[in-house]
Design an enzyme around this catalytic site. Structure first.
Site, mmCIF file in Angstrom:
data_model
loop_
_atom_site.group_PDB
_atom_site.id
_atom_site.type_symbol
_atom_site.label_atom_id
_atom_site.label_comp_id
_atom_site.label_asym_id
_atom_site.label_seq_id
_atom_site.Cartn_x
_atom_site.Cartn_y
_atom_site.Cartn_z
ATOM 1 N N ASP A 131 -28.201 -23.788 -15.985
ATOM 2 C CA ASP A 131 -29.439 -23.340 -16.628
ATOM 3 C C ASP A 131 -29.258 -23.132 -18.130
ATOM 4 O O ASP A 131 -30.074 -22.459 -18.770
ATOM 5 C CB ASP A 131 -29.920 -22.030 -16.005
ATOM 6 C CG ASP A 131 -30.669 -22.245 -14.694
ATOM 7 O OD1 ASP A 131 -30.897 -23.410 -14.332
ATOM 8 O OD2 ASP A 131 -31.017 -21.247 -14.036
ATOM 9 N N ASP A 190 -19.427 -17.617 -8.896
ATOM 10 C CA ASP A 190 -19.951 -17.457 -10.249
ATOM 11 C C ASP A 190 -19.084 -18.251 -11.221
ATOM 12 O O ASP A 190 -17.972 -18.665 -10.886
ATOM 13 C CB ASP A 190 -19.968 -15.982 -10.646
ATOM 14 C CG ASP A 190 -21.182 -15.256 -10.069
ATOM 15 O OD1 ASP A 190 -22.064 -15.935 -9.513
ATOM 16 O OD2 ASP A 190 -21.225 -14.012 -10.155
ATOM 17 N N ASP A 192 -17.177 -17.642 -13.663
ATOM 18 C CA ASP A 192 -15.838 -17.211 -14.076
ATOM 19 C C ASP A 192 -14.876 -17.063 -12.904
ATOM 20 O O ASP A 192 -13.763 -16.567 -13.084
ATOM 21 C CB ASP A 192 -15.924 -15.880 -14.831
ATOM 22 C CG ASP A 192 -16.538 -14.774 -13.984
ATOM 23 O OD1 ASP A 192 -17.496 -15.071 -13.255
ATOM 24 O OD2 ASP A 192 -16.073 -13.620 -14.056
ATOM 25 N N ASP A 284 -28.327 -10.938 -4.373
ATOM 26 C CA ASP A 284 -27.284 -11.049 -3.352
ATOM 27 C C ASP A 284 -27.381 -9.923 -2.319
ATOM 28 O O ASP A 284 -27.299 -10.153 -1.113
ATOM 29 C CB ASP A 284 -25.899 -11.047 -4.005
ATOM 30 C CG ASP A 284 -25.780 -10.024 -5.124
ATOM 31 O OD1 ASP A 284 -26.635 -9.120 -5.200
ATOM 32 O OD2 ASP A 284 -24.829 -10.119 -5.921
#
Length: 522
Positions: A131, A190, A192, A284
């Site tokens: 995004d 995610d 990282d 989540d």
């Protein structure tokens, strides 16, 4: 003339601001302040007792789990399922999703780790959901995806024209692609997060063997935990979350909050729960609660760690804590009735979700830490008419701290934990009231490999901090209040509370001027 000269000091005496304030304080202290403060003391003591009972319960469960050596995931025949998979070659189709937004420092690490996962290359798809608004960065991410495509990995690079729904919107759009129809499980990382090669082999077999499982969650391992004081404190807090809270939820009623990453979902469970929703900033947790109400069970694998990065700048940390604290409170407000009327789960599970998971851990735990220790107890020093029960005010919090420390690896405790609870308490109130910042979403800034080069500081420029980002007025005001109470206690008190109050005030002043984190304002 003599009369005028003689009366002048009397006029000045009555108009003295200090005397006026003292007179006003004396007028409202006994009829107004004392009853309100006494009520606040009783409420805070009640919340402390609730928190203490919850900590005792979790400590008992953890002791039983460790003494018996039977964590829930150890009862499954993981090795036998692996052998059966390799023998029959009946590998399920997997989707690995990596949502990202302007992740310049870490996109190569996350894509490389996901593409290096050990699994038949024709049986899993890596979906990069980008995004990013930086066109140059988007080109770099796409080139990285093409590099792995040339190595034989099935990588799909997906972009959107908007950021509707933020991370939840990106994940939802990713699941609508035609090639996802053949997938049975979805793995989420995610930007990282860097999983080890055997991650799939240590998670997927649980889901294959047990059709009632909807989620398998791994724990996090922080690559920059020892970078500064702020990251060490975060590691302590999150270590308790994984080692105790999630282990207890997995071992007792098979429910805990999905952490948003380093987890594997059964796609049927995800769709059965209604898919991704963007009504709060904790999409989540929202999905986990809805899936649990549908009867799906969760499994936490405590010995499986996935490397990732903690926020090491105070600005990034504040935004993350606001999102993590405001979202649960807002979700509790929206789902309370739905949880109560749900008929598919037991009363015990409903009680666990409402009371333990939401009310005690997400609201009371932070409110009592900040309001009791930073507002109410210091106020009793200024209002001696209010009696503070010493055993409950001192020994009960000490017992809670000892239980927290004994249940985790790290045993340190710091006043910075209390300063953190100021951020969290404020965010929880915003979430419960659904105020204007309730749905604020700011992506946590990540530094990736740049911190490994911090010794070459001469060749790199440190980010400049604007005055508005450096100074935090609320923290400074609380520090001034605590300092005032400490000085008053030194001058007129009969106990030694001022020692503790001075330490607290110092912690708030350090936070207030932004002197914490990897990049310290100069």
């Amino acid at each position: 003339m003599r009369n005028i000269v003689f009366r002048e000091p009397e006029v000045n005496e009555t108009s003295d601001p200090t005397r006026s304030l003292i007179y006003a304080w004396d007028c409202i202290r006994v009829p107004i302040i004392v009853p309100l403060l006494r009520f606040a003391v009783y409420v805070c003591l009640g919340m402390s007792i609730m928190l203490f009972i919850e900590r005792i319960y979790m400590a008992i469960v953890i002791v039983c789990v460790k003494c018996l050596g039977k964590k829930r995931y150890t009862k499954y025949r993981l090795d036998a399922i692996k052998e059966d998979l390799e023998k029959n070659k009946n590998y399920p189709m997997l989707l690995v999703q990596i949502p990202m937004f302007n992740e310049k420092e870490v996109y190569k690490l996350s894509i490389g780790a996901a593409c290096s996962l050990s699994w038949p290359s024709d049986r899993f798809i890596v979906q990069v959901l980008d995004d990013s608004t930086n066109e140059v960065l988007k080109t770099m991410v796409e080139l990285e995806c093409r590099k792995w495509m040339e190595k034989g990995v099935n990588v799909k690079y997906e972009t959107r024209n908007n950021r509707n729904g933020y991370k939840a919107g990106a994940l939802r759009e990713g699941l609508k692609k035609h090639y996802v129809d053949d997938c049975e499980f979805v793995v989420i990382f995610d930007a990282d997060f860097q999983p080890e090669e055997d991650f799939l082999w240590r998670t997927i077999p649980y889901l294959i063997e047990n059709p009632e499982l909807g989620l398998v969650q791994a724990r996090w391992k922080f690559v920059n935990a020892d970078e500064c004081l702020m990251t060490r404190l975060q590691e302590m807090s999150l270590d308790y979350h994984f080692t105790v809270e999630q282990e207890v939820g997995s071992s007792t009623c098979s429910f805990f909050g999905f952490n948003g990453t380093a987890g594997v979902w059964r796609l049927r469970a995800l769709h059965d729960a209604g898919g991704w929703k963007d009504r709060t900033t904790v999409e989540d947790m929202d999905l986990a609660v809805r899936a649990s109400l549908k009867g799906w069970k969760f499994l936490f694998v405590g010995d499986l760690e996935v490397k990732n990065e903690l926020p090491s700048t105070f600005k990034a940390y504040r935004f993350q804590q606001h999102r993590w604290s405001c979202g649960p409170a807002n979700l509790f407000r929206k789902m309370f009735k739905e949880i109560i009327v749900c008929e598919r789960v037991s009363i015990w599970k409903k009680w666990h979700v409402i009371y333990a998971f939401f009310f005690v851990r997400k609201i009371i735990a932070h409110w009592v830490t900040f309001f009791f220790y930073c507002i109410v107890i210091p106020a009793t020093i200024l209002v001696p008419e209010v009696h503070l029960p010493r055993p409950l005010a001192i020994y009960l919090p000490a017992s809670i701290t000892i239980l927290n420390a004994a249940s985790t690896i790290r045993h340190e405790h710091s006043d910075n934990q209390i300063t953190k609870d100021l951020i969290i308490s404020k965010a929880a109130i915003i979430g419960l009231l659904e105020a204007n910042r309730a749905n604020e979403w700011v992506v946590t800034e990540k530094l990736g490999n740049t911190m490994k080069q911090k010794h070459n500081a001469r060749t790199s420029k440190r980010p400049r901090s604007r005055m508005g980002e450096r100074i935090h007025i609320l923290e400074i005001l609380v520090g001034m209040y605590l300092l005032h109470c400490a000085i008053y206690n030194m001058l007129f008190g009969h106990n030694h509370f001022f020692i503790y109050l001075l330490l607290q005030a110092g912690a708030f002043f350090i936070i207030g001027v932004g002197y914490i984190g990897t990049f310290v304002p100069t």
